[in-house]
Design a protein around this motif. Structure first.
Motif, mmCIF file in Angstrom:
data_model
loop_
_atom_site.group_PDB
_atom_site.id
_atom_site.type_symbol
_atom_site.label_atom_id
_atom_site.label_comp_id
_atom_site.label_asym_id
_atom_site.label_seq_id
_atom_site.Cartn_x
_atom_site.Cartn_y
_atom_site.Cartn_z
ATOM 1 N N LEU A 1 -12.579 -78.121 -22.799
ATOM 2 C CA LEU A 1 -13.135 -76.852 -23.290
ATOM 3 C C LEU A 1 -12.087 -76.061 -24.067
ATOM 4 O O LEU A 1 -12.384 -75.436 -25.089
ATOM 5 C CB LEU A 1 -13.688 -76.015 -22.127
ATOM 6 N N LEU A 2 -10.828 -76.108 -23.604
ATOM 7 C CA LEU A 2 -9.747 -75.430 -24.340
ATOM 8 C C LEU A 2 -9.533 -76.091 -25.708
ATOM 9 O O LEU A 2 -9.311 -75.410 -26.716
ATOM 10 C CB LEU A 2 -8.444 -75.463 -23.535
ATOM 11 N N ASP A 3 -9.623 -77.407 -25.733
ATOM 12 C CA ASP A 3 -9.472 -78.153 -26.984
ATOM 13 C C ASP A 3 -10.537 -77.705 -28.001
ATOM 14 O O ASP A 3 -10.243 -77.424 -29.158
ATOM 15 C CB ASP A 3 -9.618 -79.657 -26.672
ATOM 16 N N TYR A 4 -11.783 -77.605 -27.533
ATOM 17 C CA TYR A 4 -12.876 -77.165 -28.412
ATOM 18 C C TYR A 4 -12.765 -75.673 -28.737
ATOM 19 O O TYR A 4 -13.116 -75.246 -29.836
ATOM 20 C CB TYR A 4 -14.230 -77.465 -27.764
ATOM 21 N N LEU B 1 -19.715 -81.249 -34.063
ATOM 22 C CA LEU B 1 -20.207 -80.800 -32.765
ATOM 23 C C LEU B 1 -19.070 -80.100 -32.011
ATOM 24 O O LEU B 1 -17.976 -80.632 -31.912
ATOM 25 C CB LEU B 1 -20.669 -82.027 -31.971
ATOM 26 N N ASN B 2 -19.336 -78.894 -31.509
ATOM 27 C CA ASN B 2 -18.341 -78.185 -30.698
ATOM 28 C C ASN B 2 -19.061 -77.571 -29.504
ATOM 29 O O ASN B 2 -19.992 -76.789 -29.671
ATOM 30 C CB ASN B 2 -17.646 -77.087 -31.516
ATOM 31 N N PHE B 3 -18.625 -77.944 -28.295
ATOM 32 C CA PHE B 3 -19.338 -77.519 -27.089
ATOM 33 C C PHE B 3 -19.290 -76.011 -26.879
ATOM 34 O O PHE B 3 -20.144 -75.460 -26.189
ATOM 35 C CB PHE B 3 -18.795 -78.258 -25.862
ATOM 36 N N CYS B 4 -18.315 -75.336 -27.479
ATOM 37 C CA CYS B 4 -18.232 -73.871 -27.320
ATOM 38 C C CYS B 4 -19.344 -73.155 -28.091
ATOM 39 O O CYS B 4 -19.622 -71.986 -27.812
ATOM 40 C CB CYS B 4 -16.864 -73.361 -27.780
ATOM 41 N N PHE B 5 -19.985 -73.841 -29.048
ATOM 42 C CA PHE B 5 -21.050 -73.200 -29.834
ATOM 43 C C PHE B 5 -22.335 -72.999 -29.021
ATOM 44 O O PHE B 5 -23.233 -72.295 -29.470
ATOM 45 C CB PHE B 5 -21.391 -74.040 -31.074
ATOM 46 N N GLU C 1 -19.902 -64.770 -26.753
ATOM 47 C CA GLU C 1 -18.469 -64.855 -26.405
ATOM 48 C C GLU C 1 -18.207 -64.485 -24.950
ATOM 49 O O GLU C 1 -17.325 -65.056 -24.308
ATOM 50 C CB GLU C 1 -17.653 -63.949 -27.333
ATOM 51 N N GLN C 2 -18.975 -63.526 -24.435
ATOM 52 C CA GLN C 2 -18.798 -63.104 -23.036
ATOM 53 C C GLN C 2 -19.101 -64.274 -22.092
ATOM 54 O O GLN C 2 -18.359 -64.539 -21.141
ATOM 55 C CB GLN C 2 -19.714 -61.901 -22.738
ATOM 56 N N HIS C 3 -20.172 -64.974 -22.373
ATOM 57 C CA HIS C 3 -20.563 -66.137 -21.567
ATOM 58 C C HIS C 3 -19.478 -67.219 -21.642
ATOM 59 O O HIS C 3 -19.084 -67.791 -20.620
ATOM 60 C CB HIS C 3 -21.913 -66.673 -22.079
ATOM 61 N N LEU C 4 -18.986 -67.459 -22.840
ATOM 62 C CA LEU C 4 -17.937 -68.471 -23.052
ATOM 63 C C LEU C 4 -16.686 -68.139 -22.233
ATOM 64 O O LEU C 4 -16.162 -68.995 -21.502
ATOM 65 C CB LEU C 4 -17.597 -68.566 -24.551
ATOM 66 N N ILE C 5 -16.211 -66.899 -22.326
ATOM 67 C CA ILE C 5 -14.959 -66.547 -21.644
ATOM 68 C C ILE C 5 -15.161 -66.565 -20.126
ATOM 69 O O ILE C 5 -14.268 -66.989 -19.375
ATOM 70 C CB ILE C 5 -14.392 -65.186 -22.140
#
Length: 352
Positions: free
Chosen positions: A247-250, A263-267, A272-276
């Motif tokens: 996840l850090l890599d993406y 493809l990027n799993f962070c998308f 952004e709140q959910h991601l962090i």
């Protein structure tokens, strides 16, 4: 060789004992890559070494767990990670979108972990064929190291399981764009009952790391390493430590992947709140999952070092939103993360 228990000792050993061995091994594979007859295969092999050296540098830190067998362990890690990075380049920049091609290429990663597996033509479903024996030699090198490990038989099941996750992911994420997400979702659904609560894209991230394999191979250099211990290591690394890693890599590749249409799993997070929040969750779970491990402080520093090494990358500075979120993650990581962050930042700039 004793296993470091303090951040300063760990960094000293990385600079003194790990990095010189990594570069010595990589120089050998770079010369081999240079001799590949097919121009496209040669280009991708060389590019994977030149642009992804830090994967081998980071992975080879596990060589420090091997005590007396650091040379063998790093030889394995560099060869295995080089296969991974080379195939990733071949699939990412592919002249093919054929899942059979991706599956056959990645069979090499399963054969590399199976001491007596016969080698095959891993390029048989693609146009480019002649690599001058490069991929087979990488596979053979891994096999030879594994055959010499006293506890290899006790880690076989776990390293194959982790590699199967990895290979499945690589097949599903490189097919035609409109087929990728449905394939990844179906794949996740076949495993979700054995997993803690997470999404399909988080499971994909957990599958995309080679760290658990490297950790197990390092421990298998010890005479008395048992199957029960191997299972404990696998469960400590998969899913949380491996998930945090990828996840850090993406996370730092978001702008690059947006521009490249990759493809990027962070998308797939709501915002952004959910991601962090989920990155913080993975970081906390990674720390909890290694508490019953031998050499717990070493694995704890690996977790903190993962945060630091990715967040110190220059890509972070160029993305304003990522930069703000990175500051928050560094604060969560605490003093050890800050120590490794400063080290990683300096190392990358001095290397230039």
């Amino acid at each position: 060789m004793s296993i470091p228990k303090q951040p300063l000792t760990l960094m000293t050993k990385i600079y003194k004992d790990v990095l010189p061995r990594v570069h010595q091994n990589l120089n050998y594979w770079k010369q081999k890559a240079d001799d590949i007859p097919d121009p496209e295969l040669r280009k991708q092999a060389l590019a994977s070494i030149e642009t992804k050296t830090f994967h081998c540098e980071g992975g080879s830190i596990y060589g420090l767990l091997a005590k007396a067998d650091i040379d063998k362990t790093i030889e394995f890690i560099v060869a295995y990670q080089t296969i991974s990075d080379y195939l990733d380049n071949l699939c990412d920049r592919s002249t093919s979108l054929d899942p059979r091609d991706f599956r056959t290429l990645h069979n090499s990663m399963l054969h590399a972990l199976t001491a007596n597996a016969p080698l095959e033509n891993y390029y048989r479903y693609r146009e480019e064929q002649n690599d001058g024996g490069y991929l087979q030699e990488l596979v053979r090198t891994c096999q030879q190291v594994l055959q010499s490990l006293p506890s290899y038989e006790n880690i076989g099941e776990q390293i194959i399981e982790l590699a199967e996750y990895y290979c499945d992911l690589q097949v599903h994420k490189h097919v035609k764009v409109d087929e990728r997400v449905p394939r990844l979702e179906n794949w996740f659904n076949t495993h979700r009952n054995q997993l803690p609560p997470m999404s399909w894209y988080e499971f994909s991230a957990c599958s995309g790391s080679t760290l658990g394999i490297f950790c197990l191979v390092a421990y298998a250099t010890s005479e008395g390493f048992t199957r029960e211990e191997a299972q404990k290591v696998k469960e400590s690394y998969f899913p949380w430590v491996q998930g945090l890693h990828i996840l850090l890599d993406y996370f730092i590749d978001q702008e690059e992947d947006r521009q490249g249409g990759d493809l990027n799993f962070c998308f797939y997070y709501d915002d952004e709140q959910h991601l962090i929040e989920r990155l913080e969750h993975f970081a906390k779970k990674a720390d909890l999952s290694i508490q019953s491990m031998p050499h717990q402080s070493f694995h704890y520093f690996i977790n903190k070092g993962l945060l630091a090494i990715y967040l110190a990358d220059e890509k972070v500075r160029k993305q304003r939103n990522v930069r703000e979120l990175a500051k928050r993650l560094i604060r969560i990581g605490g003093g050890s993360t800050m120590f490794f962050y400063i080290n990683g930042w300096l190392y990358r700039r001095l290397k230039k």
